[in-house]
Design a protein around this motif. Structure first.
Motif, PDB file in Angstrom:
ATOM      1  N   PHE A 104       0.880  -1.165   0.000  1.00  0.00           N
ATOM      2  CA  PHE A 104       0.000   0.000   0.000  1.00  0.00           C
ATOM      3  C   PHE A 104       0.918   1.216   0.000  1.00  0.00           C
ATOM      4  O   PHE A 104       1.631   1.451   0.973  1.00  0.00           O
ATOM      5  N   ASP A 105       0.923   1.956  -1.098  1.00  0.00           N
ATOM      6  CA  ASP A 105       1.849   3.075  -1.260  1.00  0.00           C
ATOM      7  C   ASP A 105       1.104   4.367  -1.575  1.00  0.00           C
ATOM      8  O   ASP A 105       0.279   4.400  -2.485  1.00  0.00           O
ATOM      9  N   VAL A 106       1.425   5.405  -0.833  1.00  0.00           N
ATOM     10  CA  VAL A 106       0.917   6.742  -1.128  1.00  0.00           C
ATOM     11  C   VAL A 106       1.910   7.396  -2.076  1.00  0.00           C
ATOM     12  O   VAL A 106       3.111   7.408  -1.822  1.00  0.00           O
ATOM     13  N   ARG A 107       1.389   7.921  -3.165  1.00  0.00           N
ATOM     14  CA  ARG A 107       2.218   8.602  -4.156  1.00  0.00           C
ATOM     15  C   ARG A 107       1.614   9.977  -4.442  1.00  0.00           C
ATOM     16  O   ARG A 107       0.495  10.248  -4.044  1.00  0.00           O
ATOM     17  N   ALA A 108       2.349  10.786  -5.168  1.00  0.00           N
ATOM     18  CA  ALA A 108       1.878  12.127  -5.486  1.00  0.00           C
ATOM     19  C   ALA A 108       1.674  12.277  -6.989  1.00  0.00           C
ATOM     20  O   ALA A 108       2.452  11.757  -7.789  1.00  0.00           O
ATOM     21  N   THR A 109       0.612  12.994  -7.355  1.00  0.00           N
ATOM     22  CA  THR A 109       0.395  13.333  -8.759  1.00  0.00           C
ATOM     23  C   THR A 109       1.325  14.490  -9.115  1.00  0.00           C
ATOM     24  O   THR A 109       1.967  15.079  -8.242  1.00  0.00           O
ATOM     25  N   LYS A 110       1.369  14.845 -10.385  1.00  0.00           N
ATOM     26  CA  LYS A 110       2.182  15.990 -10.799  1.00  0.00           C
ATOM     27  C   LYS A 110       1.681  17.282 -10.172  1.00  0.00           C
ATOM     28  O   LYS A 110       2.441  18.221  -9.982  1.00  0.00           O
ATOM     29  N   ALA A 111       0.390  17.315  -9.830  1.00  0.00           N
ATOM     30  CA  ALA A 111      -0.187  18.492  -9.169  1.00  0.00           C
ATOM     31  C   ALA A 111       0.034  18.440  -7.650  1.00  0.00           C
ATOM     32  O   ALA A 111      -0.482  19.261  -6.920  1.00  0.00           O
ATOM     33  N   ASP A 112       0.793  17.467  -7.188  1.00  0.00           N
ATOM     34  CA  ASP A 112       1.134  17.271  -5.784  1.00  0.00           C
ATOM     35  C   ASP A 112      -0.074  16.925  -4.916  1.00  0.00           C
ATOM     36  O   ASP A 112      -0.162  17.310  -3.766  1.00  0.00           O
ATOM     37  N   ASP A 113      -1.019  16.193  -5.501  1.00  0.00           N
ATOM     38  CA  ASP A 113      -2.107  15.616  -4.711  1.00  0.00           C
ATOM     39  C   ASP A 113      -1.726  14.152  -4.481  1.00  0.00           C
ATOM     40  O   ASP A 113      -0.889  13.603  -5.198  1.00  0.00           O
ATOM     41  N   TYR A 114      -2.314  13.523  -3.484  1.00  0.00           N
ATOM     42  CA  TYR A 114      -1.960  12.138  -3.165  1.00  0.00           C
ATOM     43  C   TYR A 114      -2.979  11.151  -3.699  1.00  0.00           C
ATOM     44  O   TYR A 114      -4.161  11.457  -3.810  1.00  0.00           O
ATOM     45  N   TYR A 115      -2.499   9.955  -4.017  1.00  0.00           N
ATOM     46  CA  TYR A 115      -3.351   8.836  -4.396  1.00  0.00           C
ATOM     47  C   TYR A 115      -2.707   7.575  -3.840  1.00  0.00           C
ATOM     48  O   TYR A 115      -1.571   7.589  -3.354  1.00  0.00           O
ATOM     49  N   LEU A 116      -3.444   6.477  -3.889  1.00  0.00           N
ATOM     50  CA  LEU A 116      -2.996   5.214  -3.323  1.00  0.00           C
ATOM     51  C   LEU A 116      -2.775   4.192  -4.425  1.00  0.00           C
ATOM     52  O   LEU A 116      -3.588   4.091  -5.347  1.00  0.00           O
ATOM     53  N   THR A 117      -1.673   3.458  -4.347  1.00  0.00           N
ATOM     54  CA  THR A 117      -1.510   2.289  -5.195  1.00  0.00           C
ATOM     55  C   THR A 117      -1.512   1.065  -4.283  1.00  0.00           C
ATOM     56  O   THR A 117      -0.926   1.080  -3.202  1.00  0.00           O
ATOM     57  N   PHE A 130      12.956 -18.416  -9.012  1.00  0.00           N
ATOM     58  CA  PHE A 130      11.622 -17.876  -8.810  1.00  0.00           C
ATOM     59  C   PHE A 130      11.461 -16.518  -9.472  1.00  0.00           C
ATOM     60  O   PHE A 130      12.428 -15.870  -9.853  1.00  0.00           O
ATOM     61  N   TYR A 131      10.216 -16.129  -9.637  1.00  0.00           N
ATOM     62  CA  TYR A 131       9.879 -14.833 -10.208  1.00  0.00           C
ATOM     63  C   TYR A 131       8.590 -14.345  -9.558  1.00  0.00           C
ATOM     64  O   TYR A 131       7.906 -15.102  -8.877  1.00  0.00           O
ATOM     65  N   PHE A 132       8.279 -13.081  -9.746  1.00  0.00           N
ATOM     66  CA  PHE A 132       7.096 -12.475  -9.149  1.00  0.00           C
ATOM     67  C   PHE A 132       6.170 -11.938 -10.233  1.00  0.00           C
ATOM     68  O   PHE A 132       6.629 -11.380 -11.221  1.00  0.00           O
ATOM     69  N   LYS A 133       4.866 -12.125 -10.029  1.00  0.00           N
ATOM     70  CA  LYS A 133       3.859 -11.486 -10.874  1.00  0.00           C
ATOM     71  C   LYS A 133       3.228 -10.392 -10.027  1.00  0.00           C
ATOM     72  O   LYS A 133       2.901 -10.618  -8.860  1.00  0.00           O
ATOM     73  N   LYS A 134       3.062  -9.215 -10.624  1.00  0.00           N
ATOM     74  CA  LYS A 134       2.506  -8.089  -9.884  1.00  0.00           C
ATOM     75  C   LYS A 134       1.257  -7.551 -10.570  1.00  0.00           C
ATOM     76  O   LYS A 134       1.192  -7.499 -11.794  1.00  0.00           O
ATOM     77  N   HIS A 135       0.297  -7.176  -9.744  1.00  0.00           N
ATOM     78  CA  HIS A 135      -0.930  -6.529 -10.211  1.00  0.00           C
ATOM     79  C   HIS A 135      -1.120  -5.282  -9.375  1.00  0.00           C
ATOM     80  O   HIS A 135      -0.927  -5.305  -8.161  1.00  0.00           O
ATOM     81  N   LYS A 136      -1.506  -4.194 -10.024  1.00  0.00           N
ATOM     82  CA  LYS A 136      -1.575  -2.911  -9.337  1.00  0.00           C
ATOM     83  C   LYS A 136      -2.932  -2.256  -9.542  1.00  0.00           C
ATOM     84  O   LYS A 136      -3.501  -2.322 -10.618  1.00  0.00           O
ATOM     85  N   ILE A 137      -3.425  -1.630  -8.479  1.00  0.00           N
ATOM     86  CA  ILE A 137      -4.663  -0.844  -8.504  1.00  0.00           C
ATOM     87  C   ILE A 137      -4.299   0.587  -8.116  1.00  0.00           C
ATOM     88  O   ILE A 137      -3.538   0.797  -7.168  1.00  0.00           O
ATOM     89  N   TYR A 138      -4.861   1.546  -8.822  1.00  0.00           N
ATOM     90  CA  TYR A 138      -4.676   2.962  -8.491  1.00  0.00           C
ATOM     91  C   TYR A 138      -5.988   3.465  -7.917  1.00  0.00           C
ATOM     92  O   TYR A 138      -7.039   3.312  -8.543  1.00  0.00           O
ATOM     93  N   LEU A 139      -5.932   4.057  -6.743  1.00  0.00           N
ATOM     94  CA  LEU A 139      -7.138   4.521  -6.080  1.00  0.00           C
ATOM     95  C   LEU A 139      -6.973   6.001  -5.717  1.00  0.00           C
ATOM     96  O   LEU A 139      -6.023   6.374  -5.023  1.00  0.00           O
ATOM     97  N   TYR A 140      -7.897   6.809  -6.209  1.00  0.00           N
ATOM     98  CA  TYR A 140      -7.835   8.255  -5.994  1.00  0.00           C
ATOM     99  C   TYR A 140      -8.814   8.680  -4.912  1.00  0.00           C
ATOM    100  O   TYR A 140      -9.793   7.994  -4.622  1.00  0.00           O
ATOM    101  N   LYS A 141      -8.527   9.827  -4.294  1.00  0.00           N
ATOM    102  CA  LYS A 141      -9.280  10.285  -3.125  1.00  0.00           C
ATOM    103  C   LYS A 141     -10.783  10.308  -3.330  1.00  0.00           C
ATOM    104  O   LYS A 141     -11.533   9.951  -2.427  1.00  0.00           O
TER     105      LYS A 141
END
Length: 127
Positions: A26-39, A53-64
């Motif tokens: 669960f990672d908080v990141r910033a948009t270019k406008a410096d607002d936060y969203y969650l991945t 071994f290897y890893f498979k990753k799936h990502k969801i982007y969730l906005y405020k």
């Protein structure tokens, strides 16, 4: 490019949940406008035939603007599952030797090794 077109940036805040072969980030990141969203990233470990071994990753982007409905729906769904099936995990994926059996009378269960009825309550102060 919109504010949501982003490039991977350093996390602002992160939490990790390890669950067997899966890890959730669960990672908080910033948009270019410096607002936060969650991945939310699910990473699952797989093993090749040669043992590597290897890893498979799936990502969801969730906005405020979606947090409230997402959270409400997640709670509703998880409550439904727990209400209908309880919180015990019973799955042939999680237990290779799982066999669905008929319920046994309660008095027989206490004689089974590792059955909760056969356990003794111990306080750490007693050790």
């Amino acid at each position: 490019m919109s504010d949501r077109d982003y490039q991977e940036q350093e996390e602002i805040f992160s939490k990790v949940v390890r669950a067997g072969r899966r890890t959730y980030f669960f990672d908080v990141r910033a948009t270019k406008a410096d607002d936060y969203y969650l991945t939310i990233t699910e990473s699952k470990k797989f093993t090749n035939d040669d043992g590597s071994f290897y890893f498979k990753k799936h990502k969801i982007y969730l906005y405020k603007e979606d947090f409230q409905e997402f959270g409400d729906t997640l709670k509703e769904i998880t409550d439904f599952i727990i209400d209908k099936k309880g919180d015990e995990v019973i799955s042939d994926r999680h237990q290779a030797d799982f066999k669905k059996e008929e319920a046994k009378p309660a008095q027989d269960n206490a004689a089974e090794p590792n059955h909760p009825a056969s356990f003794t309550n111990i306080n750490f102060e007693d050790i």
